[in-house]
Design an enzyme around this catalytic site. Structure first.
Site, PDB file in Angstrom:
ATOM      1  NE  ARG A 118      -2.518  -0.889   3.715  1.00  0.00           N
ATOM      2  CZ  ARG A 118      -3.394  -0.945   4.721  1.00  0.00           C
ATOM      3  NH1 ARG A 118      -4.670  -1.172   4.478  1.00  0.00           N
ATOM      4  NH2 ARG A 118      -3.004  -0.769   5.967  1.00  0.00           N
ATOM      5  NE  ARG A 163      -3.744   2.705  10.548  1.00  0.00           N
ATOM      6  CZ  ARG A 163      -4.403   1.853   9.764  1.00  0.00           C
ATOM      7  NH1 ARG A 163      -5.715   1.724   9.903  1.00  0.00           N
ATOM      8  NH2 ARG A 163      -3.766   1.148   8.862  1.00  0.00           N
ATOM      9  CG  ASP A 171      -8.950   0.690  14.513  1.00  0.00           C
ATOM     10  OD1 ASP A 171     -10.080   0.780  15.026  1.00  0.00           O
ATOM     11  OD2 ASP A 171      -8.571  -0.313  13.879  1.00  0.00           O
ATOM     12  CG  ASP A 212      -7.229  -0.219   7.446  1.00  0.00           C
ATOM     13  OD1 ASP A 212      -6.207  -0.587   6.853  1.00  0.00           O
ATOM     14  OD2 ASP A 212      -7.210   0.215   8.605  1.00  0.00           O
TER      15      ASP A 212
END
Length: 506
Positions: A189, A196, A265, A275
């Site tokens: 990624r 976060r 998160d 995510d």
């Protein structure tokens, strides 16, 4: 006749700005743990994004170089030792609205930074093995979820939605247990930062305001330098996080995207979609749709996403309180910033929906017109993407172009009423039908990552055929184009797609 020797590609190398020059690492060891990735046996490339490669200075054919799969599987190399080891960061957070305490990168490792055309980008491997923050997890990701994240990260970017990017998927035949035995994979990624909301919550919950300040200074100096000029830079940081988060969620709502697990998160301080687990794009529109099979109370349903984002920002503001002012003054300042969320979100969504409806100048009642369309879509479970795409065929002069829209609705009378209202509104527009259609087709995608398309690519990849991953990635690079010959990728989902489910294991 002698054969022509094929060129020998050099072994893959990738200089990272690791160690001391790496901005996050400079925060110090309290913020992370350094450790090598867990070796992944016999890795192979499943997918690769040339566009993301360009972001970090890699050539478009980098995945063909010997050693690429090893490198982005996270297999230890001689270049990684001491201060150049990857790192897993610690954070905390609220999961499904409940304080979960310490969390952290339980299966992700930050390799470092790379310099590219857009500046420094962090590179993170998801699925690289156990870390001190893995809790009960195994530190691995599976091929199924990795293909979904890889494809959706790139799809969202090409839709114009803020997101982390995906460079590659590297697979292995190593077994991983989920509901059943699957095979392992690692996604590389890319983002300017992976900080976060939960990073701030961690230090606030541990009553360490100096750490909150250190992290906030890192984010400001590295990502939001303009905030440093404000009277209170930390209040300015909260303000920009509120605005970016609001606009990100407005984009989600406008394209029918459901994140599925909006824990604090999983919220980026940059307002990036991050995510990709149990996500989904809406097929038949249901405002109450829950894309995450694990979300049995519907906290993260499509209609709840805007309010959940506000709640998450409240948690961020609470974590930043030690920096925002003394006593009630700090609380009032934070509340004032939080109240701007609704205006940012509503304004952003209004602009996006007017563009989707082909309306140039705002008029009183435009929001009602859009809401009434959603009501009819919801009642009929009309396909979200096709409804908006097909509106481009509607004429303001007569109903001859209505069929592509009407055919998506069982209650033809209800959609006819709305189309008549829409046609009346179009009469006040200065653009002709042809120009409006062109403009609408630039903002209403023809192609999205529907669950059944991802599932087809996954099933073929499980048989070691990665061609559909590559083909689907290419389709999703051009979501607004007609792409003749690829009509099947824009069609209504087949009946078997209704049985597909995604959960937190996805």
């Amino acid at each position: 006749m002698s054969s022509i020797p094929l060129p020998v590609r050099p072994a893959f190398t990738f200089p990272l700005s690791n160690g001391a020059p790496h901005a996050f690492a400079a925060l110090g060891s309290a913020f992370f743990t350094r450790l090598p990735a867990t070796p992944l046996p016999a890795p192979y490339v499943v997918g690769f994004s040339p566009e993301t490669a360009a972001l970090i200075g890699l050539p478009a054919d980098a995945a063909m170089s010997p050693g690429f799969a090893e490198w982005f599987a996270g297999n230890p190399t001689r270049e990684w030792s001491g201060d150049t080891l990857p790192l897993a960061s610690v954070y905390s957070g609220h999961q499904f609205g409940v304080w979960a305490g310490q969390l952290g990168d339980g299966r992700a490792l930050l390799l470092g930074e790379a310099e590219g055309p857009a500046g420094r980008q962090e590179i993170q491997l998801k699925g690289a093995g156990l870390t001190p923050y893995s809790r009960m997890g195994d530190g691995r990701a599976v091929l199924r979820s990795s293909i979904r994240e890889f494809l959706c990260s790139e799809a969202m970017h090409h839709l114009g939605i803020p997101t982390t990017r995906a460079l590659s998927i590297v697979g292995s035949d190593a077994p991983v247990r989920r509901e059943e035995i699957e095979t392992a994979a690692v996604v590389a990624r890319v983002a300017p930062s992976f900080v976060r909301f939960g990073h701030f919550e961690h230090w606030f919950s541990n009553d360490q305001p100096d750490r909150v300040r250190e992290l906030a200074d890192h984010v400001i100096d590295r990502l939001y330098p303009g905030c440093r000029k404000a009277v209170n830079p930390y209040l300015a940081l909260l303000a920009v996080a509120v605005e970016r988060t609001a606009l990100m969620v407005a984009h989600w709502q406008a394209v029918g995207f459901c994140h599925g697990v909006m824990n604090t998160d999983n919220m980026s301080i940059l307002g990036l979609t991050i995510d990709y687990g149990p996500f989904g794009f809406l097929d038949g529109f249901d405002a109450n749709h829950i894309c995450n099979h694990s979300d049995n109370r519907g906290r993260y349903s499509y209609k709840n996403q805007p309010q959940v984002a506000y709640w998450n920002l409240f948690c961020l503001a609470q974590a930043l309180l030690p920096l925002l002012g003394e006593g009630e003054a700090g609380v009032e300042a934070a509340q004032g910033i939080l109240e701007t969320y609704r205006g940012h979100f509503a304004g952003g969504l209004d602009r996006l929906l007017r563009a989707k409806l082909g309306l140039v100048e705002p008029r009183e009642g435009d929001d009602g017109l859009a809401n009434r369309l959603f009501e009819v879509m919801h009642a009929n479970r009309a396909d979200f993407t096709l409804t908006f795409r097909n509106l481009a065929a509607v004429s303001r002069h007569d109903a001859r172009g209505d069929s592509p829209v009407r055919d998506l609705f069982l209650d033809r009378a209800a959609i006819d009423v709305w189309l008549a209202e829409y046609r009346t509104r179009l009469e006040s527009e200065s653009r002709d039908d042809a120009d409006r259609a062109i403009a609408m087709n630039r903002v209403n995608p023809r192609f999205i990552l529907r669950n059944h398309l991802a599932e087809t690519a996954i099933r073929q990849a499980n048989e070691k055929d990665f061609s559909e991953v590559e083909r689907l990635l290419d389709v999703l690079r051009h979501p607004f184009d007609e792409q003749p010959g690829r009509e099947a990728y824009a069609a209504l989902p087949p009946s078997w797609a209704s049985s597909l489910e995604v959960s937190c294991s996805s």
